[in-house]
Design a protein around this motif. Sequence first.
Motif: not given
Length: 252
Positions: A152-179
């Motif tokens: 619950s305390w982790q979810q509260a942090i993710v809810d407060a800083y969702p973009w930081a969480f998304i950024r961490g996930l993209i930086h680990s198992d994600g990517c930005r490409i240009t088609n």
Amino acid sequence: MYDLSTRKRALALVTQGRSLNSVSRETGISRAAIRAWLERLEPLPRMDPADPGPPACERSYSYLLGLYLGDGCISAHPRGTGYYLRIACANAWPGLIRQCQEAITHVRPGLGVYALQKEGYKMVTSYSRHWPTLFPQHGPGKKHERRIALASWQQAIVDAYPWAFIRGLIHSDGCRITNWTTRLVAGEYKRYEYPRYFFTNTSTDIIRLFTAALDRVGVKWKSLNQNRAAVTISVARKASVALMDAHVGPKY
């Protein structure tokens, strides 16, 4: 043979972000010896003696949590004195390696952090007795083979800083490409480019956490049909890509 104080001094220099080459030149100790001490999981000179409580910086923790869920692990010291947090970061992204190290120091100020060079990537590592407390998702086996849910305390942090969480996930198992594609316009072929974001993971629980965070910030996404165990999430709509560019951006 080197005495304990010599080993600790060399390891302390590595925890400051120094390369093995520079530490070897300064101390006269071979790179092979320093690497062997690291690979034997030599306890780092600086570690927290008591439970320091919640993360010192919640924004940095949200980012670090994303990195951990994607490319991180926690392993116990062989003598049972503490735990190593390890995040794998590709050599191709030196900025990501630096951000990972900074996130750890912001979450736990005073802890040593070092990057151990592997083949094609660096293992950003920090030693503490309390990493499993900060990452209760730690457990035996691979992440996709066990349930992954936020406290619950982790979810509260993710809810407060969702973009930081998304950024961490993209930086680990994600990517930005240009088609790109070409179209015939007024008798001439013109090239059109369109960026997209992808996130791929074999854990359906981690996929769910990622898409829930995207929903929270208003990013439209879709799941791609693939004939493999991993699931890939695509963000392709122009407005959603613009949001991702503003808050995440490509790795560097």
